[in-house]
Scaffold this motif. Structure first.
Motif, PDB file in Angstrom:
ATOM      1  N   GLN A  14      -8.777 -94.878  11.793  1.00 53.04           N
ATOM      2  CA  GLN A  14     -10.212 -94.204  12.209  1.00 53.04           C
ATOM      3  C   GLN A  14     -11.065 -95.144  11.765  1.00 53.04           C
ATOM      4  O   GLN A  14     -12.317 -95.146  12.288  1.00 53.04           O
ATOM      5  CB  GLN A  14     -10.138 -92.907  11.476  1.00 53.04           C
ATOM      6  N   ALA A  15     -11.109 -95.731  10.600  1.00 50.65           N
ATOM      7  CA  ALA A  15     -12.218 -96.549  10.197  1.00 50.65           C
ATOM      8  C   ALA A  15     -12.417 -97.684  10.881  1.00 50.65           C
ATOM      9  O   ALA A  15     -13.576 -98.331  11.101  1.00 50.65           O
ATOM     10  CB  ALA A  15     -11.988 -96.970   8.358  1.00 50.65           C
ATOM     11  N   ALA A  16     -11.297 -98.147  11.723  1.00 48.51           N
ATOM     12  CA  ALA A  16     -11.319 -99.313  12.582  1.00 48.51           C
ATOM     13  C   ALA A  16     -12.065 -98.849  13.943  1.00 48.51           C
ATOM     14  O   ALA A  16     -12.071 -99.678  14.829  1.00 48.51           O
ATOM     15  CB  ALA A  16     -10.013 -99.852  12.748  1.00 48.51           C
ATOM     16  N   GLY A  17     -12.251 -97.387  14.161  1.00 50.96           N
ATOM     17  CA  GLY A  17     -12.823 -97.155  15.270  1.00 50.96           C
ATOM     18  C   GLY A  17     -11.762 -96.623  16.311  1.00 50.96           C
ATOM     19  O   GLY A  17     -12.271 -96.306  17.513  1.00 50.96           O
ATOM     20  N   MET A  18     -10.452 -96.527  16.192  1.00 51.12           N
ATOM     21  CA  MET A  18      -9.701 -95.951  17.259  1.00 51.12           C
ATOM     22  C   MET A  18      -9.756 -94.513  17.190  1.00 51.12           C
ATOM     23  O   MET A  18     -10.000 -93.846  16.245  1.00 51.12           O
ATOM     24  CB  MET A  18      -8.018 -96.368  16.701  1.00 51.12           C
ATOM     25  N   GLY A  19      -9.373 -93.893  18.460  1.00 51.14           N
ATOM     26  CA  GLY A  19      -9.486 -92.636  18.510  1.00 51.14           C
ATOM     27  C   GLY A  19      -8.136 -91.777  18.610  1.00 51.14           C
ATOM     28  O   GLY A  19      -6.925 -92.551  18.337  1.00 51.14           O
ATOM     29  N   PRO A  20      -8.118 -90.614  18.509  1.00 47.19           N
ATOM     30  CA  PRO A  20      -6.988 -89.844  18.344  1.00 47.19           C
ATOM     31  C   PRO A  20      -5.659 -89.951  18.994  1.00 47.19           C
ATOM     32  O   PRO A  20      -4.495 -90.345  18.782  1.00 47.19           O
ATOM     33  CB  PRO A  20      -7.236 -88.535  18.507  1.00 47.19           C
ATOM     34  N   ARG A  21      -5.915 -90.481  20.463  1.00 48.24           N
ATOM     35  CA  ARG A  21      -4.874 -90.694  21.324  1.00 48.24           C
ATOM     36  C   ARG A  21      -4.249 -92.064  20.910  1.00 48.24           C
ATOM     37  O   ARG A  21      -3.031 -92.298  20.707  1.00 48.24           O
ATOM     38  CB  ARG A  21      -5.303 -90.925  22.700  1.00 48.24           C
ATOM     39  N   ARG A  22      -4.919 -93.138  20.613  1.00 49.22           N
ATOM     40  CA  ARG A  22      -4.515 -94.535  20.271  1.00 49.22           C
ATOM     41  C   ARG A  22      -3.857 -94.427  18.905  1.00 49.22           C
ATOM     42  O   ARG A  22      -2.911 -95.182  18.690  1.00 49.22           O
ATOM     43  CB  ARG A  22      -5.672 -95.339  20.229  1.00 49.22           C
ATOM     44  N   ILE A  23      -4.394 -93.584  17.856  1.00 47.49           N
ATOM     45  CA  ILE A  23      -3.849 -93.337  16.636  1.00 47.49           C
ATOM     46  C   ILE A  23      -2.605 -92.858  16.709  1.00 47.49           C
ATOM     47  O   ILE A  23      -1.316 -93.183  16.078  1.00 47.49           O
ATOM     48  CB  ILE A  23      -4.751 -92.587  15.653  1.00 47.49           C
ATOM     49  N   MET A  24      -2.258 -91.720  17.842  1.00 42.18           N
ATOM     50  CA  MET A  24      -0.959 -90.875  17.781  1.00 42.18           C
ATOM     51  C   MET A  24       0.063 -92.145  18.534  1.00 42.18           C
ATOM     52  O   MET A  24       1.043 -91.933  17.926  1.00 42.18           O
ATOM     53  CB  MET A  24      -1.261 -90.046  18.691  1.00 42.18           C
ATOM     54  N   SER A  25      -0.633 -92.779  19.342  1.00 40.29           N
ATOM     55  CA  SER A  25       0.544 -94.152  19.821  1.00 40.29           C
ATOM     56  C   SER A  25       1.052 -94.757  18.764  1.00 40.29           C
ATOM     57  O   SER A  25       2.225 -95.126  18.810  1.00 40.29           O
ATOM     58  CB  SER A  25      -0.210 -94.570  20.980  1.00 40.29           C
ATOM     59  N   ALA A  26       0.092 -95.256  17.818  1.00 42.59           N
ATOM     60  CA  ALA A  26       0.378 -96.157  16.778  1.00 42.59           C
ATOM     61  C   ALA A  26       1.594 -95.337  15.763  1.00 42.59           C
ATOM     62  O   ALA A  26       2.598 -95.970  15.407  1.00 42.59           O
ATOM     63  CB  ALA A  26      -0.665 -96.560  16.109  1.00 42.59           C
ATOM     64  N   LEU A  27       1.358 -94.235  15.525  1.00 42.29           N
ATOM     65  CA  LEU A  27       2.250 -93.441  14.604  1.00 42.29           C
ATOM     66  C   LEU A  27       3.727 -93.272  15.266  1.00 42.29           C
ATOM     67  O   LEU A  27       4.611 -93.422  14.599  1.00 42.29           O
ATOM     68  CB  LEU A  27       1.496 -91.869  14.404  1.00 42.29           C
ATOM     69  N   ILE A  28       3.475 -92.892  16.562  1.00 40.54           N
ATOM     70  CA  ILE A  28       5.070 -92.568  17.244  1.00 40.54           C
ATOM     71  C   ILE A  28       5.857 -93.781  17.116  1.00 40.54           C
ATOM     72  O   ILE A  28       6.978 -94.063  17.141  1.00 40.54           O
ATOM     73  CB  ILE A  28       4.728 -92.172  18.734  1.00 40.54           C
ATOM     74  N   LYS A  29       5.149 -95.044  17.322  1.00 40.04           N
ATOM     75  CA  LYS A  29       5.759 -96.529  17.230  1.00 40.04           C
ATOM     76  C   LYS A  29       6.139 -96.588  15.820  1.00 40.04           C
ATOM     77  O   LYS A  29       7.044 -97.351  15.688  1.00 40.04           O
ATOM     78  CB  LYS A  29       4.834 -97.639  17.846  1.00 40.04           C
ATOM     79  N   GLU A  30       5.386 -96.274  14.972  1.00 45.54           N
ATOM     80  CA  GLU A  30       5.500 -96.386  13.453  1.00 45.54           C
ATOM     81  C   GLU A  30       6.973 -95.784  13.032  1.00 45.54           C
ATOM     82  O   GLU A  30       7.785 -96.313  12.344  1.00 45.54           O
ATOM     83  CB  GLU A  30       4.339 -96.190  12.569  1.00 45.54           C
ATOM     84  N   TYR A  31       6.866 -94.474  13.421  1.00 46.18           N
ATOM     85  CA  TYR A  31       7.908 -93.549  12.961  1.00 46.18           C
ATOM     86  C   TYR A  31       8.903 -93.502  13.808  1.00 46.18           C
ATOM     87  O   TYR A  31      10.040 -92.875  13.676  1.00 46.18           O
ATOM     88  CB  TYR A  31       7.342 -91.981  12.746  1.00 46.18           C
ATOM     89  N   GLY A  32       8.889 -93.885  15.106  1.00 53.55           N
ATOM     90  CA  GLY A  32      10.162 -94.001  15.907  1.00 53.55           C
ATOM     91  C   GLY A  32      10.241 -92.869  16.794  1.00 53.55           C
ATOM     92  O   GLY A  32      11.320 -92.376  16.933  1.00 53.55           O
TER      93      GLY A  32
END
Length: 794
Positions: free
Chosen positions: A204-222
């Motif tokens: 969020q501090a880097a300026g990413m929105g909820p949709r992109r953050i969720m994509s990163a979390l899904i990739k991180e957690y599998g």
């Protein structure tokens, strides 16, 4: 044990309660869970009856070990605390496939402590449909009914030892349970773990929105099921984060504004409501330069709310305009926390008060129903426009399926919006577009069509918006803070960047002023009008005017048949493009012209079509009413445009041109009427001959004129004429030194006047020669077309 009091505590297991019926699993995926806690309560699992501590209420998550993974509740089961019992039942519900909540509790009459709890399936009971409860409040978005009267529950009560024991357990459900790959969507199991919060904070501090953050979390957690929460939860967590950080930032903002006002009493700022409530209120401020800018350039305003939405996620909205160099200029800023209609009404009224109560001619905003309503209340006479480029961007989102299926749609849509020259042409083009792409029933597109008078250019051309082009985006729109405020900017950083933006914009204006005042642009024609414009307009505006003036060389202006008294209509078109004509109505006596393209009304500069008419009617300089002060070099001067001594020649040209055009207009009317019959012809000829004799006599007796102190005055043999006075003096006494100097000045004035008169004749001759050349070129084009058609025929 003391007598007990039954207390109903309707709420969500593990996540806090909203108290609203139906606000449970069926609404997953909608951003409606604003009142939901950031995460459910910590997962604290129970011990068996043999004891053993599990939860300590510290917020950590404890996972069951060994056989506890498959443990089912049973009567007599003991827990160290109520929280441990709730966490265990929630863990059991996750394994089985249902969501939980707290149903009721019982308190002690002695000290009010809770002594009994009942945890139930989230589908327990039925929605309260009591009319008394809902008749006084409008339900804007009805919730899906999810409660079906399920009886599954777990009851626990406290023992004298302090431990909690299961006093009742109902296993059976009257509905289907959720499979393991979907259980993460259930309300009581949606929780954001500590590591997930850390990652969200960083992104969020880097300026990413909820949709992109969720994509990163899904990739991180599998996988989404392993993330443990939904995008709605992520969005709400991020919003709560922003709200918490804003509370401290707003205090910094108020401290900054108070300091600025202490340094300069003309610095204006206001807080909606009491300053004690400023942490949840809107704030507006305007520095002295912004308030002064508005006095010069406040005819058109842009209220930019994009910073608070999809770009920077800052609740920041500046008021901006356009200065005399076409650069963005600031009129004040707002910091928006509460974005209700009442807040926007307060903001606009406050801004208007800071700007001395003078509303703008036009205002441009994003397409927003709340802002639209507020503007209608505060600025009823101001023309309101929606930013066309924000609508184009929204179109890409709303019609993404059309963009993918039809690559040509975007270009066709832009042409339909920008190119039509008339309302009828736009209406026809729009119907053709929606039929071609089968979009007649598209809800968003139909809504934009209903609002067409607020954003389609053809409906707005009769109002001033200070844009140099109707079809292209102005450089000044929504760009004042671009390059200074970015996606990662917070309010703590904002103040320094805000001041840097002000400094940078000021430097650019100073540089443009210097270039305008100290350099002369290259002229491309011998036209006195171009020279006049180069001395009046700023550099950028002159270049734009010069572009239009040079463009007249490719246009022909011819009279049409629908003249109306003193108003003559001209048809203006490029050589060989008569099918695309513009119509200019020209009042010769008042020197006023209006074009069907309405460029002057929209931008404040004359179009090439009007300039082409001026060329053929020998209007050699710009009439003063076509020179807007806001585009001139002295736009920031409080003095109205003055006529200097060096402008006498320009004034003379204008007055001579008016006389020339008026006489020619009257003569043409006489010729038209006189040629209709032999009788009228004889009368006209006689009248012209008599008029010619009278003009010749007047020229002989009063033809000599002199220019004294900037005024044209007769120099015939009248007693009060300077020359006659000198002639009377000469026989009587020699000329004194003062008389000699006076005569020299008068003779010099006569010489200057004669030179200027020659220049007028030369200009008229050049105009006639130009008309001849234009006519020759037109005839040449017609001859070439005839030759080509003859070749094609052979």
């Amino acid at each position: 044990m003391d007598p007990e009091v039954l207390e109903f505590d309707i709420g969500l297991g593990g996540g806090g309660s909203s108290g609203r019926d139906g606000d449970d699993d069926a609404n997953i995926g909608l951003d409606v869970d604003e009142d939901m806690a950031d995460s459910p309560a910590p997962l604290l699992l129970a011990s068996s009856s043999s004891g053993g501590g599990f939860g300590n209420g510290s917020g950590e998550i404890y996972l069951p070990e060994g056989d506890l993974l498959d443990l089912e509740p049973y009567e007599g089961m003991e827990f160290e605390s109520e929280e441990a019992a709730k966490a265990f039942y929630n863990s059991y519900a996750r394994r089985v496939g249902f969501s939980t909540r707290v149903s009721s509790s019982r308190r002690s009459r002695r000290d009010g402590a809770i002594i009994q709890r009942q945890f139930v399936c989230a589908k327990e009971g039925f929605r309260n449909l009591n009319e008394k409860r809902t008749k006084d409040r409008e339900i804007k978005r009805p919730r899906t009914i999810t409660r079906v009267g399920c009886k599954a529950s777990l009851s626990v009560k406290v023992q004298d030892s302090g431990k909690w024991v299961v006093s009742g357990f109902v296993r059976e459900h009257n509905h289907e349970l959720v499979p393991p790959d979907q259980v993460h969507c259930l309300r009581s199991h949606r929780q954001i773990s500590g590591p997930a919060k850390t990652l969200i904070d960083t992104l969020q501090a880097a300026g990413m929105g909820p949709r992109r953050i969720m994509s990163a979390l899904i990739k991180e957690y599998g996988g989404i099921s392993k993330v443990g929460f939904t995008e709605v939860d992520c969005r709400n967590y991020m919003r709560n984060n922003r709200q918490r950080s804003l509370e401290g930032d707003i205090q910094l903002l108020l401290d900054y504004l108070r300091q600025m006002q202490a340094e300069n009493p003309n610095f204006f700022f206001a807080v909606q409501g009491d300053e004690d409530q400023a942490l949840t209120s809107n704030v507006f401020w305007a520095d002295p330069k912004s308030r002064m800018n508005y006095t010069y350039f406040g005819d058109t305003v842009t209220f930019d709310t994009t910073y608070r939405s999809n770009r920077y996620r800052l609740p920041f909205a500046p008021f901006t305009g356009v200065n005399h160099h076409g650069q963005p200029v600031l009129f004040g800023c707002a910091f928006l926390i509460n974005e209700s209609e009442a807040s926007f009404v307060w903001l606009f009224k406050t801004w208007l008060m800071a700007m001395s109560g003078r509303p703008p001619v036009s205002i441009t905003t994003d397409h927003d129903a709340v802002i639209r309503s507020a503007i209608a209340q505060v600025f009823p006479e101001t023309r309101h426009r929606f930013c066309k480029w924000h609508i184009f961007k929204k179109c890409q989102e709303k019609l993404s399926h059309v963009f993918l299926k039809h690559p040509a749609f975007e270009a066709d849509f832009h042409k339909c919006v920008n190119l039509p020259e008339s309302i009828e042409e736009f209406e026809s083009c729009w119907l053709s577009l929606v039929d071609r792409y089968e979009l007649r029933d598209h809800e968003w597109l139909q809504m934009m069509y209903n609002d067409r008078r607020h954003w389609i250019p053809v409906y707005l051309r009769d109002t001033f918006f200070a844009e140099m082009s109707i079809t292209q985006r102005s450089d000044s729109m929504n760009s004042y803070f671009d390059g200074f405020v970015n996606a990662s900017t917070n309010l703590n950083q904002f103040f320094k960047l805000y001041e840097k933006a002000l400094e940078s914009r000021n430097e650019k204006e100073v540089k443009a002023d210097y270039d305008t005042m100290n350099t002369s642009p290259a002229l491309k024609t011998p036209s006195p009008m171009e020279k006049q414009a180069s001395e009046l307009y700023t550099r950028k505006l002159f270049m734009r005017f010069q572009e239009e003036l040079v463009g007249t060389l490719t246009f022909m202006a011819s009279k049409s048949d629908d003249d109306d008294g003193d108003i003559i209509t001209y048809q203006v078109a490029k050589f060989g493009e008569d099918h695309k004509s513009y119509f200019v109505k020209f009042n010769v006596l008042e020197m006023k012209a209006t074009c069907s393209c309405h460029m002057f009304e929209f931008s404040g500069l004359l179009c090439r079509h009007v300039l082409a008419v001026f060329r053929v009617t020998n209007v050699l300089t710009l009439p003063s009413h076509y020179i807007l002060k806001r585009w001139t070099k002295n736009a920031r001067s409080s003095v109205i445009l003055e006529v200097r001594s060096s402008d006498v020649y320009t004034n003379y040209l204008e007055s001579h041109t008016v006389r020339y055009n008026t006489l020619r207009h009257e003569a043409f009317k006489l010729v038209d009427e006189g040629s209709k019959s032999l009788d009228t012809y004889n009368v006209a000829i006689d009248a012209l001959q008599q008029a010619a004799k009278r003009v010749g006599h007047a020229t002989k007796n009063d033809g000599r004129t002199t220019l004294v102190n900037g005024r044209i005055r007769g120099s015939s043999a009248r007693d009060d004429s300077p020359a006659n006075t000198l002639n009377h003096k000469m026989p009587c006494q020699p000329l004194s030194e003062d008389d000699m100097e006076k005569k020299i000045r008068e003779l010099t004035s006569e010489l200057e006047f004669a030179s200027r008169k020659c220049e007028v004749y030369r200009s008229n001759l050049l105009s006639v020669l130009k008309d001849i050349e234009d006519h020759k070129l037109q005839l040449s084009i017609k001859v070439q077309n005839i030759k080509i058609s003859m070749k094609d025929g052979l």
